[in-house]
Scaffold this motif. Sequence first.
Motif, PDB file in Angstrom:
ATOM      1  N   LEU A  66       0.843  -1.191   0.000  1.00  0.00           N
ATOM      2  CA  LEU A  66       0.000   0.000   0.000  1.00  0.00           C
ATOM      3  C   LEU A  66       0.879   1.242   0.000  1.00  0.00           C
ATOM      4  CD1 LEU A  66      -2.701  -0.917   2.685  1.00  0.00           C
ATOM      5  CD2 LEU A  66      -2.917  -1.091   0.203  1.00  0.00           C
ATOM      6  N   GLN A  67       0.535   2.192  -0.845  1.00  0.00           N
ATOM      7  CA  GLN A  67       1.196   3.496  -0.836  1.00  0.00           C
ATOM      8  C   GLN A  67       0.266   4.460  -0.104  1.00  0.00           C
ATOM      9  OE1 GLN A  67       4.322   3.896  -2.393  1.00  0.00           O
ATOM     10  NE2 GLN A  67       4.449   5.838  -1.323  1.00  0.00           N
ATOM     11  N   LEU A  68       0.594   4.774   1.137  1.00  0.00           N
ATOM     12  CA  LEU A  68      -0.247   5.635   1.968  1.00  0.00           C
ATOM     13  C   LEU A  68       0.371   7.025   1.973  1.00  0.00           C
ATOM     14  CD1 LEU A  68      -0.855   3.125   4.901  1.00  0.00           C
ATOM     15  CD2 LEU A  68      -2.224   3.465   2.838  1.00  0.00           C
ATOM     16  N   GLY A  69      -0.092   7.877   1.055  1.00  0.00           N
ATOM     17  CA  GLY A  69       0.571   9.156   0.863  1.00  0.00           C
ATOM     18  C   GLY A  69       1.985   8.919   0.377  1.00  0.00           C
ATOM     19  N   LEU A  70       2.970   9.400   1.136  1.00  0.00           N
ATOM     20  CA  LEU A  70       4.375   9.175   0.785  1.00  0.00           C
ATOM     21  C   LEU A  70       4.949   7.929   1.456  1.00  0.00           C
ATOM     22  CD1 LEU A  70       5.810  12.815   1.007  1.00  0.00           C
ATOM     23  CD2 LEU A  70       4.895  11.617  -0.977  1.00  0.00           C
ATOM     24  N   LEU A  71       4.099   7.214   2.183  1.00  0.00           N
ATOM     25  CA  LEU A  71       4.572   6.122   3.019  1.00  0.00           C
ATOM     26  C   LEU A  71       4.394   4.781   2.310  1.00  0.00           C
ATOM     27  CD1 LEU A  71       5.646   5.514   5.894  1.00  0.00           C
ATOM     28  CD2 LEU A  71       3.267   5.241   6.604  1.00  0.00           C
ATOM     29  N   ARG A  72       5.528   4.108   1.988  1.00  0.00           N
ATOM     30  CA  ARG A  72       5.468   2.778   1.403  1.00  0.00           C
ATOM     31  C   ARG A  72       5.259   1.758   2.518  1.00  0.00           C
ATOM     32  NH1 ARG A  72      10.279   2.315  -0.387  1.00  0.00           N
ATOM     33  NH2 ARG A  72      10.022   2.990  -2.546  1.00  0.00           N
ATOM     34  N   THR A  73       4.194   0.978   2.394  1.00  0.00           N
ATOM     35  CA  THR A  73       3.797   0.067   3.462  1.00  0.00           C
ATOM     36  C   THR A  73       3.505  -1.313   2.910  1.00  0.00           C
ATOM     37  OG1 THR A  73       2.758   1.924   4.640  1.00  0.00           O
ATOM     38  CG2 THR A  73       2.136  -0.283   5.340  1.00  0.00           C
ATOM     39  N   VAL A  74       3.895  -2.343   3.656  1.00  0.00           N
ATOM     40  CA  VAL A  74       3.505  -3.712   3.340  1.00  0.00           C
ATOM     41  C   VAL A  74       2.750  -4.272   4.543  1.00  0.00           C
ATOM     42  CG1 VAL A  74       4.360  -6.076   3.005  1.00  0.00           C
ATOM     43  CG2 VAL A  74       5.300  -4.195   1.652  1.00  0.00           C
ATOM     44  N   VAL A  75       1.569  -4.802   4.288  1.00  0.00           N
ATOM     45  CA  VAL A  75       0.714  -5.347   5.344  1.00  0.00           C
ATOM     46  C   VAL A  75       0.758  -6.868   5.282  1.00  0.00           C
ATOM     47  CG1 VAL A  75      -1.610  -5.408   6.326  1.00  0.00           C
ATOM     48  CG2 VAL A  75      -0.786  -3.320   5.215  1.00  0.00           C
ATOM     49  N   ILE A  76       1.053  -7.490   6.421  1.00  0.00           N
ATOM     50  CA  ILE A  76       1.170  -8.945   6.540  1.00  0.00           C
ATOM     51  C   ILE A  76      -0.031  -9.473   7.321  1.00  0.00           C
ATOM     52  CG2 ILE A  76       2.548 -10.843   7.475  1.00  0.00           C
ATOM     53  CD1 ILE A  76       3.899  -9.410   5.142  1.00  0.00           C
ATOM     54  N   THR A  77      -0.686 -10.517   6.772  1.00  0.00           N
ATOM     55  CA  THR A  77      -1.889 -11.047   7.419  1.00  0.00           C
ATOM     56  C   THR A  77      -1.878 -12.567   7.439  1.00  0.00           C
ATOM     57  OG1 THR A  77      -2.974  -9.171   6.319  1.00  0.00           O
ATOM     58  CG2 THR A  77      -4.380 -10.583   7.608  1.00  0.00           C
ATOM     59  N   SER A  78      -0.726 -13.171   7.654  1.00  0.00           N
ATOM     60  CA  SER A  78      -0.678 -14.628   7.790  1.00  0.00           C
ATOM     61  C   SER A  78       0.411 -15.008   8.772  1.00  0.00           C
ATOM     62  CB  SER A  78      -0.421 -15.300   6.435  1.00  0.00           C
ATOM     63  OG  SER A  78       0.950 -15.291   6.104  1.00  0.00           O
ATOM     64  N   SER A  79       0.197 -16.149   9.419  1.00  0.00           N
ATOM     65  CA  SER A  79       1.161 -16.668  10.390  1.00  0.00           C
ATOM     66  C   SER A  79       2.500 -16.972   9.736  1.00  0.00           C
ATOM     67  CB  SER A  79       0.588 -17.929  11.044  1.00  0.00           C
ATOM     68  OG  SER A  79       1.563 -18.617  11.781  1.00  0.00           O
ATOM     69  N   GLU A  80       2.461 -17.593   8.549  1.00  0.00           N
ATOM     70  CA  GLU A  80       3.690 -17.996   7.869  1.00  0.00           C
ATOM     71  C   GLU A  80       4.546 -16.788   7.492  1.00  0.00           C
ATOM     72  OE1 GLU A  80       0.573 -21.043   7.550  1.00  0.00           O
ATOM     73  OE2 GLU A  80       0.623 -18.917   7.021  1.00  0.00           O
ATOM     74  N   LEU A  81       3.909 -15.739   6.995  1.00  0.00           N
ATOM     75  CA  LEU A  81       4.668 -14.550   6.596  1.00  0.00           C
ATOM     76  C   LEU A  81       5.106 -13.742   7.814  1.00  0.00           C
ATOM     77  CD1 LEU A  81       2.707 -13.431   3.412  1.00  0.00           C
ATOM     78  CD2 LEU A  81       4.826 -14.744   3.580  1.00  0.00           C
ATOM     79  N   ALA A  82       4.312 -13.769   8.884  1.00  0.00           N
ATOM     80  CA  ALA A  82       4.753 -13.136  10.131  1.00  0.00           C
ATOM     81  C   ALA A  82       6.026 -13.807  10.636  1.00  0.00           C
ATOM     82  CB  ALA A  82       3.653 -13.218  11.184  1.00  0.00           C
ATOM     83  N   GLN A  83       6.093 -15.127  10.524  1.00  0.00           N
ATOM     84  CA  GLN A  83       7.301 -15.852  10.925  1.00  0.00           C
ATOM     85  C   GLN A  83       8.479 -15.476  10.035  1.00  0.00           C
ATOM     86  OE1 GLN A  83       6.738 -20.057  11.362  1.00  0.00           O
ATOM     87  NE2 GLN A  83       8.901 -20.483  11.686  1.00  0.00           N
ATOM     88  N   GLU A  84       8.229 -15.290   8.744  1.00  0.00           N
ATOM     89  CA  GLU A  84       9.287 -14.877   7.821  1.00  0.00           C
ATOM     90  C   GLU A  84       9.863 -13.523   8.234  1.00  0.00           C
ATOM     91  OE1 GLU A  84      11.732 -14.974   4.332  1.00  0.00           O
ATOM     92  OE2 GLU A  84      10.537 -16.551   5.261  1.00  0.00           O
ATOM     93  N   ILE A  85       8.979 -12.603   8.627  1.00  0.00           N
ATOM     94  CA  ILE A  85       9.412 -11.256   9.007  1.00  0.00           C
ATOM     95  C   ILE A  85      10.106 -11.254  10.360  1.00  0.00           C
ATOM     96  CG2 ILE A  85       8.604  -8.930   9.591  1.00  0.00           C
ATOM     97  CD1 ILE A  85       8.336  -9.471   6.634  1.00  0.00           C
ATOM     98  N   LEU A  86       9.510 -11.922  11.342  1.00  0.00           N
ATOM     99  CA  LEU A  86       9.939 -11.796  12.734  1.00  0.00           C
ATOM    100  C   LEU A  86      10.956 -12.846  13.180  1.00  0.00           C
ATOM    101  CD1 LEU A  86       6.441 -11.019  14.328  1.00  0.00           C
ATOM    102  CD2 LEU A  86       8.239  -9.387  13.706  1.00  0.00           C
ATOM    103  N   LYS A  87      11.171 -13.870  12.357  1.00  0.00           N
ATOM    104  CA  LYS A  87      12.135 -14.903  12.735  1.00  0.00           C
ATOM    105  C   LYS A  87      13.168 -15.143  11.642  1.00  0.00           C
ATOM    106  CE  LYS A  87      12.489 -19.684  14.381  1.00  0.00           C
ATOM    107  NZ  LYS A  87      11.740 -20.928  14.723  1.00  0.00           N
ATOM    108  N   THR A  88      12.699 -15.577  10.466  1.00  0.00           N
ATOM    109  CA  THR A  88      13.635 -15.947   9.406  1.00  0.00           C
ATOM    110  C   THR A  88      14.486 -14.754   8.973  1.00  0.00           C
ATOM    111  OG1 THR A  88      12.014 -17.578   8.636  1.00  0.00           O
ATOM    112  CG2 THR A  88      13.840 -17.040   7.147  1.00  0.00           C
ATOM    113  N   GLN A  89      13.846 -13.588   8.767  1.00  0.00           N
ATOM    114  CA  GLN A  89      14.570 -12.377   8.356  1.00  0.00           C
ATOM    115  C   GLN A  89      14.520 -11.313   9.457  1.00  0.00           C
ATOM    116  OE1 GLN A  89      14.457 -11.053   4.246  1.00  0.00           O
ATOM    117  NE2 GLN A  89      12.940 -12.636   3.732  1.00  0.00           N
TER     118      GLN A  89
END
Length: 500
Positions: A66-89
């Motif tokens: 999502l491009q919120l004004g000037l703010l580049r944002t990525v929204v995560i809504t799954s357990s698997e991808l949350a693990q990718e963000i918070l553990k794997t990377q």
Amino acid sequence: MWHTLLALLLVPLLLILHEIFSPKKSNLPPSPSKLPIIGHLHHLSSPIAHRAFHALSQKHGHIMHLQLGLLRTVVITSSELAQEILKTQDTIFANRPSLFLTNKLFYGNRDITFTRYGEYWKQVKKISVIHLLNTKKVQSFQDIREDEVARLIEKVYERASMGQVNLSRLLNSLTNNMISRVAVGRRITGGDKLNEMIISVTELFESSWILMTEYFPFVGAALNKINGMDARIGRLVRDWDVLLDQVIEDHKNKSDGGGENNNKVEDLVDILLSRYQDQDVSKYSLAMDQIKAIIMDMFVAGTDTSFVLLEWTMSQLIKNPRVMKVVQAEVRSVMEARKPSVGESDVAKLPYLKAVVKEGLRLHPPGPLLIPHESLKDTTVDGYHIPAKTRIIINVWAIGRDPKYWEAPEEFRPERFLEGSLDFKGNDFQFIPFSAGRRICPGIFFAISEVELTLANLLYRFDWKLPDGEGLMEDLNMDEEPGITVKRKYNLRVIATPYQ
């Protein structure tokens, strides 16, 4: 005034130029349709952000750009991808974005929660883990918790004798006093300047203008000068600084036996000052502004979160009489009327009550979108390109209600936590109300100890129902109030009948 007007005139041109010359990268995560300048903001029709993001993810997937004004944002809504963000990377996404308001309030983000990833964060993280919020230190505050809960029960008795009980107000007072005694060694009175400061900060965090300042920094900066918001924040920061100077000075000068806390128990200011005074020999020394930022962090992060969890969990129990009967039967069976109140040693014997707290966290995580992360460099997630300095939002509210992970996800069923080892400590990514990885909330044990003890005593000492004329308990209004921590829209007003 002229420079403010000039800034407003230049804003549209700057936004258009930003849109034209921003580097385009293919293979970004899926997005809805976008408009010039505002980007995807027009899709966020609901003021309740976690619900708006969830609705969009239903159409565009569990990873969404999502491009919120000037703010580049990525929204995560799954357990698997949350693990990718918070553990794997975890190391790539361990940074925090520099937020306008927190930068002002926390001395340039020198606190624990909002400070950017690096050597200073590692330093304060170690201090928090080793000295501030470790299990032994939290246990040392047991007498304070039990005393404050006893005061709460007295207030409920008093209000119950006069009719309705505004439980929201009493729970808010409880959590404020709990953190105040633990942090600075004293309670908060009605006309206390500290109470006024906490209210002012809470109101600022709940103001919608904050997001406008994030989405459109040029517009926000200009408008803040015109509408007086800069001056308001400046006064608040100065008032906090004076108040914290006085708190620190009092701690430096206090004699043995002074203060409300048992003098054998160090409060958090005592501990932080010991780091400051030992700076010549300590590996983890702190400057005075850093101490102030951490003290403020304790109030901002430590009051609303516990209050919100207590308020929503009691709401769910009142709305679900079956669950209320089961958990009250457990508490009263264990206590067998042997003691006037539930102590922390008794809570360990209450597995269903602990499951009730977990179910409250699943349905109503105090921070439904967590604190945002920021990517430190370009990377790939789920096959999509994530540029450096992209803001990452993890919708734990949506993950906690995903039928992929939870049977009957909208129902309040504590029984789901009685079997297995599913917990909120950062290892089960379908249930991460306190986040996970390097930036997991360091105050988990403190918050849970407070909430479990409070609930156990409220359920042991009183029976609860809605006031006459407000319908069946199942009809209790559960509307949310927008904000970083999502409270009930309406105060929880109930009838409390003392249990004999």
